[in-house]
Write a protein that holds these residues in place. Structure first.
Motif, mmCIF file in Angstrom:
data_model
loop_
_atom_site.group_PDB
_atom_site.id
_atom_site.type_symbol
_atom_site.label_atom_id
_atom_site.label_comp_id
_atom_site.label_asym_id
_atom_site.label_seq_id
_atom_site.Cartn_x
_atom_site.Cartn_y
_atom_site.Cartn_z
ATOM 1 N N SER A 1 0.836 -1.214 0.193
ATOM 2 C CA SER A 1 -0.103 0.049 0.156
ATOM 3 C C SER A 1 0.937 1.289 0.135
ATOM 4 C CB SER A 1 -1.021 -0.084 1.129
ATOM 5 O OG SER A 1 -0.261 -0.126 2.584
ATOM 6 N N ARG B 1 0.560 11.183 -1.360
ATOM 7 C CA ARG B 1 1.669 11.974 -1.868
ATOM 8 C C ARG B 1 3.056 11.596 -2.003
ATOM 9 N NH1 ARG B 1 -1.466 14.498 1.828
ATOM 10 N NH2 ARG B 1 0.093 14.009 3.268
ATOM 11 N N VAL C 1 4.504 -1.171 3.324
ATOM 12 C CA VAL C 1 3.622 -0.198 3.450
ATOM 13 C C VAL C 1 4.403 1.069 3.284
ATOM 14 C CG1 VAL C 1 2.340 1.004 5.305
ATOM 15 C CG2 VAL C 1 2.325 -1.685 4.963
ATOM 16 N N GLU D 1 2.885 8.305 4.339
ATOM 17 C CA GLU D 1 2.590 9.758 3.384
ATOM 18 C C GLU D 1 3.844 10.562 3.211
ATOM 19 O OE1 GLU D 1 0.680 8.865 6.122
ATOM 20 O OE2 GLU D 1 -0.913 8.358 5.173
ATOM 21 N N ASP D 2 4.077 11.004 2.178
ATOM 22 C CA ASP D 2 4.773 11.979 1.861
ATOM 23 C C ASP D 2 6.334 11.322 1.836
ATOM 24 O OD1 ASP D 2 3.333 14.506 1.918
ATOM 25 O OD2 ASP D 2 3.133 13.998 3.923
ATOM 26 N N THR E 1 8.605 -0.959 5.760
ATOM 27 C CA THR E 1 7.336 0.141 6.118
ATOM 28 C C THR E 1 8.315 1.342 5.791
ATOM 29 O OG1 THR E 1 6.303 -1.190 7.720
ATOM 30 C CG2 THR E 1 5.768 1.068 7.836
ATOM 31 N N LEU F 1 7.277 5.069 7.097
ATOM 32 C CA LEU F 1 6.020 5.450 7.675
ATOM 33 C C LEU F 1 5.637 7.094 7.261
ATOM 34 C CD1 LEU F 1 3.967 4.056 9.566
ATOM 35 C CD2 LEU F 1 5.020 5.438 11.389
ATOM 36 N N VAL G 1 11.695 -0.856 9.321
ATOM 37 C CA VAL G 1 10.764 0.183 9.507
ATOM 38 C C VAL G 1 11.398 1.520 9.472
ATOM 39 C CG1 VAL G 1 8.881 1.096 11.052
ATOM 40 C CG2 VAL G 1 9.248 -1.428 10.930
ATOM 41 N N GLY H 1 9.318 5.919 11.472
ATOM 42 C CA GLY H 1 8.459 5.864 12.635
ATOM 43 C C GLY H 1 8.977 7.133 13.710
ATOM 44 N N ALA H 2 8.026 7.511 14.524
ATOM 45 C CA ALA H 2 8.423 8.572 15.434
ATOM 46 C C ALA H 2 9.527 8.201 16.463
ATOM 47 C CB ALA H 2 6.985 8.968 16.290
ATOM 48 N N GLN I 1 7.275 14.429 16.438
ATOM 49 C CA GLN I 1 8.534 14.362 15.510
ATOM 50 C C GLN I 1 8.101 14.908 14.154
ATOM 51 O OE1 GLN I 1 11.135 12.634 17.148
ATOM 52 N NE2 GLN I 1 10.071 13.562 18.910
ATOM 53 N N LEU I 2 8.337 16.058 14.104
ATOM 54 C CA LEU I 2 7.990 16.831 12.794
ATOM 55 C C LEU I 2 9.157 16.446 11.554
ATOM 56 C CD1 LEU I 2 6.839 20.090 14.520
ATOM 57 C CD2 LEU I 2 5.512 17.927 13.823
ATOM 58 N N ASP J 1 14.485 5.853 13.110
ATOM 59 C CA ASP J 1 13.282 6.818 13.597
ATOM 60 C C ASP J 1 13.353 8.246 12.670
ATOM 61 O OD1 ASP J 1 12.200 5.097 15.272
ATOM 62 O OD2 ASP J 1 13.178 6.137 16.908
ATOM 63 N N ARG J 2 12.323 8.972 12.494
ATOM 64 C CA ARG J 2 12.443 9.921 11.782
ATOM 65 C C ARG J 2 12.758 11.157 12.951
ATOM 66 N NH1 ARG J 2 6.500 9.531 12.356
ATOM 67 N NH2 ARG J 2 5.626 11.240 13.305
ATOM 68 N N HIS K 1 -5.526 -4.617 3.688
ATOM 69 C CA HIS K 1 -4.760 -5.940 4.019
ATOM 70 C C HIS K 1 -4.417 -6.293 5.368
ATOM 71 C CE1 HIS K 1 -2.951 -3.990 0.224
ATOM 72 N NE2 HIS K 1 -3.669 -4.938 -0.138
ATOM 73 N N ARG L 1 1.226 -2.928 10.021
ATOM 74 C CA ARG L 1 2.272 -4.051 10.117
ATOM 75 C C ARG L 1 2.280 -4.640 11.691
ATOM 76 N NH1 ARG L 1 6.787 -3.379 8.589
ATOM 77 N NH2 ARG L 1 7.138 -5.567 9.003
ATOM 78 N N LEU M 1 3.747 1.162 17.040
ATOM 79 C CA LEU M 1 4.423 1.413 15.886
ATOM 80 C C LEU M 1 4.694 -0.009 15.071
ATOM 81 C CD1 LEU M 1 5.128 3.868 17.505
ATOM 82 C CD2 LEU M 1 7.028 4.275 16.482
#
Lengths: 339, 339, 339
Positions: B124, B128, B142, B145-146, B160, B162, B178, B181-182, B198-199, B217-218, C122, C158, C174
């Motif tokens: 998925s 954007r 997965v 966004e963005d 993933t 995120l 992953v 993630g935040a 977490q911007l 992590d972001r 999913h 997930r 997460l």
């Protein structure tokens, strides 16, 4: 689900135990401290012997030597923990997985799924892979190319077998595990890394169990191998071309680097690490968070690390650790002769 | 798949190597110990020089100084491991992923997937996000966004991304990883934790590789950054706002806490940890399971921990570690002046 | 998405802060070093006080004692980090998840999904599980049997809840986390391992947060429990029947073995380990990569390990560590009386 009901005498007969005291119905299992009159408890660890006089358990599984001290109904076992495990399994109620392929699953035309296997929702199965009878491929699993899933294996959910992974029979894999990813093989060429192709696979013996989010890399040349009945807890990392002997158990977050060979009946503690290309013989115990930096050729228990201390005291010891060679050389009889 | 066949002379020409001895067909690669007459082996580590006289390999890649000792067909290379890696890649047989979006994939209408990208089953892609030409988004991935997936990236399966993850070109990510993630940003407010938003995002440079079940992590404000050609093994944890320099490689289960900065060409051993807000300069090696507790400003090799011992001996040393400050103060010349 | 715009005076009113200096528009947040004239920065750590004179931030959140030194617009807060976190949340822009079940999701007929819950692409939901109003079950999540997802929970993507997992309200999980897998319970029977059935579940209190690829096993008898507001970072392993007290936070890659009990308001450092069956009281801090090998009954900070050293010096100290008992016995006043 209706909970099953058994009798103490029936359990005695089924598992070869001796019933002492009156027969009783058993509707479930619990700890000695929490069991009620329709439940079965057990006494395996002598530490809990004191709970025997107070337990409300209807039936207790215990050793012959503890049976004297207990007035209620008892099932006498040579190994009460094993007997309890077998009895508890009667109450486990695993979900049935009907044979067949869920309509949302995607199966490559060159793959083969036995009609008596279960393939769950959103699973995908790649080219030339084979799923044997009785196997369960749970929701969201991804089976890549050239994999084999043996009879009665259970891939619970979101398991990935990437490439050339061959599972024996009755292998159970918990969610999130990844088998058959490329090992970490790198060569530096003119300042950039290039990948060393990982052409081998992963072979997992019968009755192995692999924990959640554990990762097992495929071999570079030749295979990464788990012999039969190896038990891996969660979040374990197994590097390429590692071989783990039969009946070895590893606790959570431990790791084995590439090409190491672990013997049979070893117990590797949580968070322990084993460096690459080492050999560890049979029946070795490594305590939690120890690092194995050389091969081990004698069975026994091995450790590294320092004891837990309050931070203030630890800082003093830690500062002195840095001076240790100087301190030792100044100590009476110290110096280079001090092997 | 028909296995490809090459000739030693063809390989010599293709990779700029010198062929010594007669030309031969090469049907595959193997270790010196296991290679047969139609296979190519290699000698990179001098430790295995003794195998040269016994190997049945049809062709061996080796250094000029080892060629003398070998009677068979040899490909002489400056760096035999690099040459072997390049040759072995010819036998890798990666599965082709046809361009297009699998009908079971779900793509947000505001996302953009290049017609020359592959999106696999049960993937998925969120609002954007953009998938470039030649990229592979494998089964069960997965993308949130963005996000941006650059040209020729390979997200193998169940990856993933995120939020706000931007991958350069040719980034390879193994299953279960992953990104985005935040980060673990918390503030205590009247006895309860509140999340610090977490911007930021995650930026991954060209040619990076990220292992199975690794997490990145972001950033909180600004991005977490991997420069080009960073190589992360499995089960690595990278905290928010970390920056890792180009060509640095980290082995399995290592971790970097928030806002640390790692230099270029570093090698971080398995299970090693780096505390937050530290700086590690270029060309630093950290050995396995060491903890970096202060910034490192000089290239070199760094370690912490104690050696592996049998448990009985270890208990004695460990007990003494707790007394170390007292022992040191009593040693001749001990005391506070002992820096 | 249009970025939201606020005013300093509006933020002051909304969060109970005092505005000093002129009112200004706030279009976003950033660090003091990077904020521009339309952005809000913050000063929480005194270490960064020197940045106050150079910052280009339009508005700064700070303590009263720092406000004197700042000529620009300031929002005065008792705890600037908490105030900043609340303000930053206004710019977070979380994606909206519309109520309803995605057509690709698979829901067992005996499961119940509240009409005000979101179930993404999913996802699959097993027998007898319940998803409450406002909950988000993201793409690729697998919910097994007999699970409960409370109001306003967020399972990002997930996530697996395998069996008997009950989440309170507002729990955020997460990607890649696995809850409710069978604990690592084994008994050796005639040279083979048998599984001890894991009949319990996992209970997670309100407002907990669980990081990416973290694993929490279900209890053997009784449940594994996280009390309210527990915060777990990425790649944490929680064994069966562990209990973690309210408001405790654990950093990445830490692990707790089976049946351990951790108190309230504890802080467990990254990569730290806690052995099974131990008790850790309230308000204990364990530093990174320490191993807790005995119960802790006094609040405070605890550590194990050795300091980082250059490898050459470390080898000397490490060699001496093996001789430590002998060195201590020979030191003046050494010997058995040395407790």
């Amino acid at each position: 689900m209706n909970a099953p009901v058994f009798t103490a005498s029936g359990l005695a007969q089924r598992f070869g135990l001796a019933l002492r005291g009156e027969d009783r119905e058993v509707h479930g299992v619990a700890t000695l401290a929490e069991a009620g009159p329709t439940q079965l408890g057990f006494l395996a660890n002598p530490r809990y012997r004191g709970q025997l006089s107070q337990t409300r358990a209807g039936v207790v599984v215990l050793r012959a030597e503890d049976a004297e001290a207990f007035a209620g109904s008892a099932l006498v076992a040579r190994d009460p923990y094993v007997a309890f495990a077998r009895i508890a399994a009667l109450f486990e109620g695993r979900p049935a997985r009907a044979a067949g392929i869920h309509p949302s699953a995607v199966v490559d035309p060159t793959a083969h799924v036995d009609p008596a296997a279960h393939v769950g929702p959103h699973a995908s199965i790649g080219a030339r892979s084979r799923i044997a009878a009785g196997a369960v491929v749970g929701p969201g699993c991804v089976i890549g190319e050239d994999c084999e899933v043996g009879e009665d294996c259970e891939l619970q959910a979101r398991v990935t077998l990437l490439t050339r992974v061959r599972l024996g029979k009755r292998v159970r894999i918990l969610p999130g595990a990844v088998l058959g990813g490329a090992g970490f093989g790198l060569a530096m060429d003119a300042g950039h890394w290039i990948n060393v192709p990982q052409l081998g696979g992963v072979v997992v013996g019968d009755d192995c169990e692999i924990g959640a989010n554990t990762t097992i890399d495929r071999g570079a040349l030749g295979d990464t191998v788990l012999e039969e009945d190896v038990r891996l807890d969660n979040q374990i990392q197994i590097g390429h071309n590692v071989r783990i002997g039969a009946h070895t158990a590893m606790a959570g977050c431990s790791a084995v680097a590439g090409s190491a060979r672990i013997g049979r009946y070893c117990l590797i503690g949580g968070g322990a690490g084993i460096l690459g290309h080492l050999e560890v013989c049979d029946r070795v115990v490594v305590t939690a968070m120890s690092l194995v930096t050389h091969s081990i050729r004698t069975p026994g228990e091995y450790s590294s690390g320092t004891p837990l201390m309050d931070n203030r005291s630890w800082r003093k010891s830690a500062a002195r650790f840095k001076q240790l060679d100087r301190i030792a050389r100044r100590a009476p009889g110290g110096g280079k002769d001090d092997e």
